[in-house]
Design an enzyme around this catalytic site. Sequence first.
Site, PDB file in Angstrom:
ATOM      1  N   HIS A 186       0.837  -1.199   0.000  1.00  0.00           N
ATOM      2  CA  HIS A 186       0.000   0.000   0.000  1.00  0.00           C
ATOM      3  C   HIS A 186       0.876   1.255   0.000  1.00  0.00           C
ATOM      4  O   HIS A 186       0.680   2.157  -0.824  1.00  0.00           O
ATOM      5  CB  HIS A 186      -0.908  -0.021   1.244  1.00  0.00           C
ATOM      6  CG  HIS A 186      -1.782   1.170   1.379  1.00  0.00           C
ATOM      7  ND1 HIS A 186      -3.148   1.104   1.296  1.00  0.00           N
ATOM      8  CD2 HIS A 186      -1.497   2.482   1.595  1.00  0.00           C
ATOM      9  CE1 HIS A 186      -3.671   2.314   1.456  1.00  0.00           C
ATOM     10  NE2 HIS A 186      -2.675   3.168   1.643  1.00  0.00           N
ATOM     11  N   GLU A 187       1.834   1.296   0.909  1.00  0.00           N
ATOM     12  CA  GLU A 187       2.692   2.485   1.015  1.00  0.00           C
ATOM     13  C   GLU A 187       3.680   2.573  -0.149  1.00  0.00           C
ATOM     14  O   GLU A 187       3.951   3.650  -0.664  1.00  0.00           O
ATOM     15  CB  GLU A 187       3.415   2.509   2.361  1.00  0.00           C
ATOM     16  CG  GLU A 187       2.490   2.519   3.571  1.00  0.00           C
ATOM     17  CD  GLU A 187       1.394   3.576   3.549  1.00  0.00           C
ATOM     18  OE1 GLU A 187       1.566   4.632   2.895  1.00  0.00           O
ATOM     19  OE2 GLU A 187       0.354   3.341   4.180  1.00  0.00           O
ATOM     20  N   HIS A 190       2.082   4.187  -3.108  1.00  0.00           N
ATOM     21  CA  HIS A 190       2.049   5.655  -3.050  1.00  0.00           C
ATOM     22  C   HIS A 190       3.346   6.254  -3.598  1.00  0.00           C
ATOM     23  O   HIS A 190       3.322   7.211  -4.375  1.00  0.00           O
ATOM     24  CB  HIS A 190       1.836   6.133  -1.613  1.00  0.00           C
ATOM     25  CG  HIS A 190       0.436   5.985  -1.115  1.00  0.00           C
ATOM     26  ND1 HIS A 190      -0.650   6.584  -1.717  1.00  0.00           N
ATOM     27  CD2 HIS A 190      -0.056   5.296  -0.054  1.00  0.00           C
ATOM     28  CE1 HIS A 190      -1.744   6.283  -1.057  1.00  0.00           C
ATOM     29  NE2 HIS A 190      -1.413   5.490  -0.039  1.00  0.00           N
TER      30      HIS A 190
END
Length: 154
Positions: free
Chosen positions: A64-65, A68
């Site tokens: 998820h990170e 980004h």
Amino acid sequence: MHSLRQALAKANAHLGSSYPEPKVSYRQRGTTAGTAHLSQWEIRLNAVLLTENGQPFIDDVVPHELAHLLVYRQFGRVSPHGPQWRWMMEEVLGVPAARTHAFDVASVQGETFEYRCSCQLHRLTVRRHNKIVRKESEYRCKKCGSLLRPIEDD
């Protein structure tokens, strides 16, 4: 770190890029599992939630990170969980594009304050509560749209 390196290698192969390994720190606090600091090319993880949740945390939060960071490098500043991020999660990294985690946060939850709207009870963090007390912010229920009021006002 192994999972991060695998995901990064997968993304670099898919994107035809050679993005470097981001810095990883374990300084994230509170109920947030992780954050991506775009300009520093850094991922901050919540050490308590990582310890408590192990592999599910790694499987959910790390990609998820990383997504980004990759979206920032590929597309610049765009909506944090918009179409580019969803594409990066699902097509490039091959994981579901979940915006939030579902980990138990009882051990990292700070003091909360009870507020009410027209339809339900809300528990606000001390930070949000203090902003209301100082008249810096107002918060509305996402469900019914009414203003949140402290329980003691009833």
